[in-house]
Design an enzyme around this catalytic site. Structure first.
Site, PDB file in Angstrom:
ATOM      1  N   GLU A  36       0.955  -1.173   0.412  1.00  0.00           N
ATOM      2  CA  GLU A  36       0.107  -0.075  -0.287  1.00  0.00           C
ATOM      3  C   GLU A  36       0.908   1.025  -0.669  1.00  0.00           C
ATOM      4  OE1 GLU A  36      -2.420   2.717  -0.220  1.00  0.00           O
ATOM      5  OE2 GLU A  36      -3.450   1.041  -0.174  1.00  0.00           O
ATOM      6  N   CYS A  44     -11.863   4.330   0.696  1.00  0.00           N
ATOM      7  CA  CYS A  44     -12.763   5.375   1.962  1.00  0.00           C
ATOM      8  C   CYS A  44     -12.587   4.950   3.658  1.00  0.00           C
ATOM      9  CB  CYS A  44     -13.363   3.231   2.073  1.00  0.00           C
ATOM     10  SG  CYS A  44     -14.963   3.338   3.173  1.00  0.00           S
ATOM     11  N   GLY A 184     -21.212  17.588 -10.682  1.00  0.00           N
ATOM     12  CA  GLY A 184     -22.160  16.711 -11.072  1.00  0.00           C
ATOM     13  C   GLY A 184     -22.811  17.131  -9.902  1.00  0.00           C
ATOM     14  N   GLY A 186     -24.609  13.539  -8.819  1.00  0.00           N
ATOM     15  CA  GLY A 186     -24.392  12.438  -7.902  1.00  0.00           C
ATOM     16  C   GLY A 186     -25.043  12.758  -6.627  1.00  0.00           C
ATOM     17  N   ILE A 188     -22.149  11.837  -4.890  1.00  0.00           N
ATOM     18  CA  ILE A 188     -20.620  12.912  -3.565  1.00  0.00           C
ATOM     19  C   ILE A 188     -20.696  13.664  -4.124  1.00  0.00           C
ATOM     20  CG2 ILE A 188     -18.081  12.511  -3.888  1.00  0.00           C
ATOM     21  CD1 ILE A 188     -17.899  10.148  -5.652  1.00  0.00           C
ATOM     22  N   ASP A 312     -13.010  -2.193  -6.954  1.00  0.00           N
ATOM     23  CA  ASP A 312     -13.730  -0.147  -7.925  1.00  0.00           C
ATOM     24  C   ASP A 312     -12.866  -0.591  -8.792  1.00  0.00           C
ATOM     25  OD1 ASP A 312     -15.076   0.688  -5.772  1.00  0.00           O
ATOM     26  OD2 ASP A 312     -13.597   2.425  -5.939  1.00  0.00           O
ATOM     27  N   HIS A 444     -41.812  -0.690  18.055  1.00  0.00           N
ATOM     28  CA  HIS A 444     -42.118   0.289  18.513  1.00  0.00           C
ATOM     29  C   HIS A 444     -42.239   2.127  19.425  1.00  0.00           C
ATOM     30  CE1 HIS A 444     -45.768   2.822  17.671  1.00  0.00           C
ATOM     31  NE2 HIS A 444     -46.400   2.947  19.315  1.00  0.00           N
TER      32      HIS A 444
END
Length: 465
Positions: A36, A44, A184, A186, A188, A312, A444
């Site tokens: 990484e 994320c 945009g 959307g 995000i 992704d 409830h």
């Protein structure tokens, strides 16, 4: 060059998919290495899901404090006008991120996973070269998982830099911009745009499609549009962003009716994400691509033996929980378990105000598949818990087959409905029918009571409406 390493499983990327794959593999006794370039957790945990939700929560708290300072507060609460220190908010958000990324690192260590910090590049299908601070590290692996995540899509006429920012920079601002233009409409763009509107920014949203949230149906997006209007957010649909004005202080936009310039201190470009493969050396592999992403089968195998791809990197839906499930599955496949991708539905959540959650098929999707369907919704305006939370906007909607009442999809829009996603997903995975939902006793008073009520309404047995 550093001393070469070898392992049974190499995972490139420690985002949600990669770190879950590595942890599960370690638990199964597989010799595992993770590479990484940044901190564990990927987009994320570091610059996406978690920090954005922290900012959204802070914005909601600030809005509530402002409401308490208004005269005639319906709850009988009075307070002084609140003052925002966004730098401190960002510090708090960064603390949450640090706790989570540290936790992920600890879990990988506990599972016996080796962690290499650096940027990976394929030399061939069995060897990866990692550029580390100490020099190049050669790693040989029997199996390799590509879990490199995604990056924001950049518009050529609006390259990132200075006042043009991505979601990453939007989460690091030290003060709310006076004028924010979001390119945009959307999830995000609207999540962050709504947050900054609550924090005091004058927000304008520019969307090329005829309406906002084009991936959700109009019935679900309508409450969000109404809320944006109440917050003073200007929404320009069927409008294209062309580029900066000559002086760089405004965004030039154009629709069929008119062209105009929108003054902006910051321009947030949020038009989607694409798989992150830059510098990875995919050209050294014999794998198949589908557009921008890697083609995989129902076991996340690529066309090259021993090479897997998850998250992704494999395209839509680009969701952390999908990546996690894929990562767990691949680890077990490498361990010799018989696994295949057979999920019935993947929840999609939009953390706007109000929130939207969708699992399975919507009404039009279900009809397009050739089925005769039953659809019904139950409004939160008839839900006692929603009233006590001052959150009556929205509803729960069920979509089922007309012949046997099998649930095909469940959607909701409303305050906090993201927490209903687990129940929606479970219903579809378990093959529930309308009768099952209707017969399940829900506590409830809760927002979740709208679920059996919607099912009862679809069966023609509505009780509370």
């Amino acid at each position: 060059m550093l001393k070469p390493m070898s392992c049974k499983l190499l995972v490139i990327g420690a985002g949600p998919g990669g770190y879950v794959c590595a942890i599960r593999a370690g638990q199964l006794g597989i010799d595992t290495v993770v590479v990484e370039a940044l901190r564990p957790g990927g987009t994320c945990l570091n610059i996406g899901c978690i920090p954005s939700k922290a900012l959204i929560h802070a914005a909601e708290a600030f809005e509530a404090a402002k409401a308490a300072a208004e005269a005639n507060n319906p709850l009988g609460i009075s307070a002084s006008a609140p003052v925002l220190n966004l730098a401190k908010t960002v510090e708090w958000k960064d603390g949450i991120v640090a706790r989570l990324t540290g936790g992920v690192a600890g879990l990988m260590k506990k599972a016996g996973v080796k962690y290499v910090s650096g940027t990976a590049r394929f030399e061939n299908g069995e060897t990866v070269i990692v550029a580390t601070d100490m020099g190049e590290q050669e790693i040989h692996a029997e199996n390799i998982v590509i879990a490199t995540g995604s990056v924001p899509v950049e518009i050529p006429s609006l390259p990132f830099g200075d006042r043009i920012i991505s979601s990453k920079e939007a989460l690091k601002l030290s003060e709310p911009p006076e004028k924010l233009v979001v390119v945009g409409g959307g999830y995000i763009g609207l999540e962050l745009g709504t947050a900054y509107a609550k924090l005091g920014s004058q927000v304008t949203v520019v969307e090329a499609a005829p309406r906002i949230l084009p991936l959700y149906d109009a019935e679900l997006s309508a409450p969000v549009a109404r809320r944006l209007a109440k917050l003073g957010v200007e929404v320009l649909t069927s409008t294209k962003a062309l580029g900066l004005s000559p002086d760089g202080a405004s965004l030039r936009v154009e629709s069929e009716e008119t062209a105009r310039s929108l003054p902006a201190d910051k321009i947030l470009v949020a038009v989607g994400r694409k798989p992150h493969f830059e510098g990875l050396g995919l050209e050294e592999l014999a794998i198949d691509m589908e557009g921008r992403h890697i083609r995989v089968d129902d076991r996340c195998r690529t066309a090259m033996r021993g090479i897997y791809a998850i998250g992704d990197a494999t395209g839509e839906p680009m969701l952390a929980h999908r990546a996690m499930a894929q990562g767990e599955m691949v680890a077990e496949i490498v361990a010799g378990h018989k696994r295949a991708w057979d999920k019935q539905a993947i929840p999609a959540v939009c953390f706007t105000d109000p929130e939207i959650v969708s699992v399975g098929l919507g009404p039009e999707e279900a009809k397009a598949s050739g089925r005769e369907v039953k659809t019904a919704f139950f409004p939160f305006a008839a839900n006692g818990r929603a009233m006590t939370l001052q959150s009556e906007e929205g509803f729960v909607r069920v979509v089922a087959r007309a012949d046997n009442h099998l649930i095909l999809g469940i959607q909701a829009v409303g305050a906090g409905v993201s927490e209903l996603a687990s129940g929606f997903g479970l219903a579809l995975e378990m093959g529930a029918r309308l009768e099952d939902l209707a017969a399940t006793i829900h506590a409830h008073p809760t927002m979740g009571e709208a679920v059996p009520e919607a099912a009862l309404r679809a069966l023609g047995k509505a009780l509370h409406i």
